[in-house]
Design an enzyme around this catalytic site. Structure first.
Site, PDB file in Angstrom:
ATOM      1  N   GLU A 191     -88.850   8.806  -7.825  1.00 20.14           N
ATOM      2  CA  GLU A 191     -90.216   8.423  -8.212  1.00 20.14           C
ATOM      3  C   GLU A 191     -90.204   7.448  -9.379  1.00 20.14           C
ATOM      4  OE1 GLU A 191     -92.518  11.979  -8.867  1.00 20.14           O
ATOM      5  OE2 GLU A 191     -91.923  12.812  -6.942  1.00 20.14           O
TER       6      GLU A 191
ATOM      7  N   HIS B 128     -97.524  11.919  -5.941  1.00 23.04           N
ATOM      8  CA  HIS B 128     -97.325  13.129  -6.764  1.00 23.04           C
ATOM      9  C   HIS B 128     -98.646  13.619  -7.385  1.00 23.04           C
ATOM     10  CE1 HIS B 128     -94.065  15.505  -9.139  1.00 23.04           C
ATOM     11  NE2 HIS B 128     -95.160  16.224  -8.964  1.00 23.04           N
TER      12      HIS B 128
HETATM   13  C1  8YV Z   1     -96.901  18.154 -12.365  1.00 22.36           C
HETATM   14  C2  8YV Z   1     -95.394  19.444 -10.790  1.00 22.36           C
HETATM   15  O1  8YV Z   1     -97.979  17.303 -12.301  1.00 22.36           O
HETATM   16  O2  8YV Z   1     -95.761  21.227 -12.295  1.00 22.36           O
HETATM   17  C3  8YV Z   1     -94.990  20.659 -11.537  1.00 22.36           C
HETATM   18  O3  8YV Z   1     -93.834  21.098 -11.365  1.00 22.36           O
HETATM   19  O4  8YV Z   1     -94.699  19.009  -9.946  1.00 22.36           O
HETATM   20  C4  8YV Z   1     -96.655  18.678 -10.991  1.00 22.36           C
HETATM   21  O5  8YV Z   1     -97.723  19.451 -10.570  1.00 22.36           O
HETATM   22  C5  8YV Z   1     -95.771  17.447 -13.013  1.00 22.36           C
HETATM   23  O6  8YV Z   1     -94.538  17.897 -12.660  1.00 22.36           O
HETATM   24  C6  8YV Z   1     -95.942  17.585 -14.489  1.00 22.36           C
HETATM   25  O7  8YV Z   1     -94.787  17.439 -15.213  1.00 22.36           O
END
Ligand code: 8YV
Length: 324
Positions: free
Chosen positions: A272, A290
């Protein structure tokens, strides 16, 4: 020097969440909201008592081992923490917390959104219409796959998978099978009449929709590879709201291009924000950037949950959500 603990938020948060942190801590915001590079993260380790990263920050061993370290807590904004070297943090005595629970329903909603978009060809339809290529209604136009009585195979059966199963089973009448490291309690299985499948291979062969809900990291890297994609039904749908690294993107692009599986819905990617060009070229894949937890209330709740962990830590109390 300020008596209040120094805290770095590596990205902009919602106003309400930033205000809560700033009311208690000496907070530095990332005004440009650009991902921090390794040099900036190393400097942060020296200068802050707590760093609150997101999935876009690689908190690896080299960063954590920065000489002259001041940081004592990594308060991750998110439930997944595969971007943090937690073993190194533990060895160095740096605590790590995350934000479970508050994003469960929002992420499960997105898994269902991808499932529906992929099976009902929503992206294809919208591109056709906006491209001025819609010639009007006809009985055979963009026919998709219905979810009623289909089998949903979930890989991983934690909070988000269970919330996805509830929606799919009670909302859409899907049969639920799952594979995970450990079989869950029978009361949890009973909620959705879920059947445990010991081998991933069997789950793949018998599911109409496969939805990924396992953590990222080395253990699940390319869990879905070319060999396993070949086991899926040619009519099958793959949904990924977990981590991009769980799927070999090149192999998935090949499987979709050759019709070995019918369609996919993805919210996460191996590198990403780069998306495999083979996927970008295809009609039969839904690609979201995402967005799993992206609602105002959930992003605020995630920030509040980080705040709770920081407040507990600096008050000398147990972390609400300890990772290590
Ligand atoms: C977040 C996610 O937005 O919480 C997680 O693990 O993948 C997502 O929902 C993102 O990773 C925030 O750091």
């Amino acid at each position: 020097m300020s008596a209040r603990p120094r805290v770095l938020l590596t990205r902009r948060w919602t106003d309400e969440a930033e205000r809560r942190l700033a009311s208690r801590f000496d907070v530095t915001l990332n005004d440009k909201d650009q991902p921090l590079d390794a040099a900036a993260l190393s400097a942060a380790v020296r200068e802050y008592d707590a760093i609150c990263p997101t999935v876009t920050d690689s908190i690896n061993a080299a960063i954590l081992e920065t000489p002259g370290r001041r940081v004592k807590l990594i308060g991750n904004f998110g439930v997944g923490y595969n971007h943090i070297d937690v073993a190194t943090a533990q060895r160095l005595g740096i605590r790590v917390s995350n934000t479970p629970d508050v994003l469960t329903d929002t992420t499960a909603d997105l898994a269902i959104l991808l499932m529906l978009m992929a099976t009902r060809r929503a992206g294809e339809g919208e591109r056709e219409l906006r491209g001025g290529k819609w010639t009007g209604w006809r009985p055979t136009h963009l026919m998709g796959l219905g979810l009623q009585d289909r089998t949903l195979g979930l890989i991983g059966y934690g909070r988000i998978a269970q919330a996805t199963a509830r929606r799919a089973h009670h909302g859409f009448g899907m049969r639920i099978v799952y594979n995970s490291r450990r079989r869950v309690a029978s009361a949890i299985e009973a909620e959705c009449n879920a059947t445990y499948v010991e081998a991933v291979e069997d789950l793949l062969a018998n599911s109409d929709v496969v939805s990924l809900h396992c953590p990222g990291g080395a253990e699940t890297h390319h869990l879905i590879d070319a060999r396993r994609l070949r086991l899926m039904k040619p009519t099958a749908v793959l949904v990924n709201t977990a981590r991009g690294t769980v799927v070999d993107e090149g192999a998935l692009a090949d499987a979709l291009a050759s019709g070995r599986i019918a369609t996919a819905g993805l919210d996460v990617y191996e590198r990403e924000p780069v998306v495999h060009p083979g996927l970008l070229a295809l009609e039969n894949v839904v690609l979201l950037p995402h967005l799993g937890s992206a609602t105002l209330e959930t992003r605020t709740a995630m920030g509040m949950r980080v705040a709770e962990n920081l407040e507990a830590f600096f008050d000398g109390k147990p972390l609400r959500d300890p990772v290590v």
